[in-house]
Structures are given as structure tokens and as C-alpha cells.
Design an enzyme around this catalytic site. Sequence first.
Site, short mmCIF file in Angstrom:
data_model
loop_
_atom_site.label_atom_id
_atom_site.label_comp_id
_atom_site.label_asym_id
_atom_site.label_seq_id
_atom_site.Cartn_x
_atom_site.Cartn_y
_atom_site.Cartn_z
N SER A 156 -10.16 -1.58 21.01
CA SER A 156 -9.43 -0.65 20.16
C SER A 156 -8.03 -0.50 20.75
CB SER A 156 -10.13 0.72 20.15
OG SER A 156 -9.24 1.72 19.70
N MET B 215 -2.16 -1.97 12.32
CA MET B 215 -1.11 -1.01 12.73
C MET B 215 -0.48 -1.49 14.03
SD MET B 215 -2.25 2.73 11.50
CE MET B 215 -3.43 3.09 12.78
N GLY B 216 -0.57 -2.79 14.30
CA GLY B 216 0.05 -3.34 15.51
C GLY B 216 -0.76 -3.05 16.75
N LEU C 270 -1.58 -5.24 18.85
CA LEU C 270 -2.60 -6.27 18.60
C LEU C 270 -3.32 -6.67 19.89
CD1 LEU C 270 -0.72 -8.60 16.07
CD2 LEU C 270 -2.07 -6.55 15.61
N HIS D 122 -7.88 -8.20 16.99
CA HIS D 122 -7.02 -8.63 15.88
C HIS D 122 -6.95 -10.15 15.81
CE1 HIS D 122 -5.35 -4.49 16.69
NE2 HIS D 122 -5.59 -4.43 15.39
N GLN E 225 -1.92 8.37 7.71
CA GLN E 225 -3.35 8.41 8.04
C GLN E 225 -3.64 9.12 9.35
OE1 GLN E 225 -3.55 3.92 8.12
NE2 GLN E 225 -5.13 4.30 9.64
N GLN F 109 -15.19 -4.47 11.59
CA GLN F 109 -16.42 -3.66 11.47
C GLN F 109 -16.33 -2.36 12.26
OE1 GLN F 109 -20.18 -5.60 12.63
NE2 GLN F 109 -20.93 -3.57 13.19
N GLN G 71 -14.26 2.99 7.05
CA GLN G 71 -13.03 2.54 6.39
C GLN G 71 -13.33 1.34 5.50
OE1 GLN G 71 -8.91 2.06 8.22
NE2 GLN G 71 -9.66 -0.01 8.51
O1 PAF Z 1 -7.58 -0.30 10.46
C1 PAF Z 1 -6.34 -0.15 10.57
O2 PAF Z 1 -5.70 -0.66 11.49
C2 PAF Z 1 -5.62 0.70 9.54
O3 PAF Z 1 -6.40 1.78 9.13
C3 PAF Z 1 -5.13 -0.10 8.33
C4 PAF Z 1 -6.29 -0.70 7.55
C5 PAF Z 1 -4.21 -1.22 8.82
C6 PAF Z 1 -4.34 0.79 7.38
O4 PAF Z 1 -3.23 1.34 8.00
#
Ligand code: PAF
Length: 279
Positions: free
Chosen positions: A185, A30-31, A33, A37, A61, A148, A153
Site C-alpha cells: 500500500s 493516485m501515484g 507507485l 501497481h 476521496q 483487490q 471499491q
Molecule cells: O485505488 C485508488 O488508487 C483510487 O481510489 C483510484 C481508483 C485511483 C481513484 O482515485
Amino acid sequence: MRIVETARELSDLSHVVKQGGLKVALVPTMGALHEGHRSLIHLAQQHADFVIVSIFVNRLQFNNEEDFKTYPVTFEADIDICRSSGVGALYMPSSRTMYPESFSTSVEVSGLTARFEGASRPGHFSGVTTVVTKLLVTATPDIAIFGQKDFQQFAVLRKLVKDLDIPVDMVMAPTVREEDGLALSSRNVRLSEESRQRAVSISQGLFHSLSLFQSGIHDTQELIEAARQTCIGKIEIDYIAIVDAQTLENVTEAHFGDVLLFAGTIDGIRLIDNIIFCA
Ligand code: PAF
């Protein structure tokens, strides 16, 4: 690096790359970063020849409008990170592209989504499974990489691809931590200096519990209590649980491979973390 904005462009690109005999990995994000990431991208490069990163802040979400509105957006910096990390293609669809006005489908995984994040954030997982299904169907990767840190998820998405026979290998990348242990995060940037200090107690609690496990204590109540005592007074705890890694059912005796899940809130910012019991 190619930047693509429509599903058609993305699926055509992936098709051409795969026809050339290359293996494709997808890193959905979701950017905003960060180093976490980068490590997903790095792992993707070890598993595949061509890496696609998707950046889409998926409104579906977010069960909390405020959380969505304040979610950090750093598209320019994200593009630079992807470029400098050797990403092959970046998929950045608009909200309209992902969810046109006529959009009326949702993908649900039952069972695994009922507890923990699913219970605390109603609708969250259906947003995740819907968008990830769209991304997998469009990018048709051989491999998809997820962190992780969002352990539940990962378990839910692993079940999704199994149930729907989506031909993709799901890879879980280890959590990247700051030097003091705080799990990276995108939400960390919203922590004040003072709440950032308190947030460290989450990983301290998890590692304390892990060291007790490694010293031979396997009673889950004791292991959970050790983590709770470390965080109490610093974080509003939502849940601490020890679960089987596949079913996410609570266990009474912790075994190797079981997972200690944690979620809590500091100054309205929700933080999750986990640790897998290992030697
Ligand atoms: O983990 C995330 O960043 C998000 O939940 C995902 C998997 C990109 C879905 O929007």
C-alpha cells in the site's frame, strides 16, 4: 511513453489508438507507485495492447485533510516506473484540470457504499466514483484494472459501470504482498519500523482465518474471531466482516468466494486488507 495533462489530449489519444485497432486498458492510480501497481500494469498488458496509467491524488476521496496532506507524492519515480514498465501513456492532470472552479457534479452509488469504508470515511466513495467516472469517460478504455486490496471499491465501481452502462470490462488484480504477508500500500511508507511489525498481524489474521475455512470451519463468528485474536492489542480494529462478494452483505456461513474484509488503524494510519475464501 506519452505524458498527457488534459482530458482532451487523453480522449484524442485513446480514440486514435483504438482506431488503429488496438485494445486500450486503463490503470487508475493516485501515484506513489509500488510493486502492486507494477502488477496492475502487467495485468493490463496481458489484456490490452496499449496501457494508460492515470496518476491523480484525488482530494475528493480524502475525508481527512491530514491524510490528504501526508499522502506520499513521488511523481518523478512514478514516471520512471511507468516508462520502464512499457506504459503507452501517462495521464497526469492537475487539480484544476480535473476539478475546475466551476465543477459541481458528483457521482454516487448508493447501497454498497453505505457500510465499511463508506461508513468510516464519509464522502470517500463519492470522491472515488466521481473521479473514476471522469477517467472512464475521458480515456474510454476497453478494460480498467483495479486492485483487490480495495475490495469494496472494486464492488462499488463494478456497480457504477453496470448502472451507467459504461462499456468497459472491469478486472480485479490480486493483492501483492511483502514476503511477510503485509499487503502493499502507498500508505505503508508512513509506518514506523515498530508499527510495520504490528501491521503484519493483519495478514496473519486473515490467513489464519482462511486456513480454518480450508480445514472445514465455515461459521463466520469463529472465522472472524480467529482474525481478531491475531490482531488484538496490535491494531485498533475498525471492522472485520465476512461478506458476499457481490452484495457485500454479511453472511453467517462462509462459502467459497465470500470475502473477509478488514480495516484498522496503526498510529493514525488506516490500513485495509481482505482475503477471498478459496480451496
Ligand atoms: O485505488 C485508488 O488508487 C483510487 O481510489 C483510484 C481508483 C485511483 C481513484 O482515485
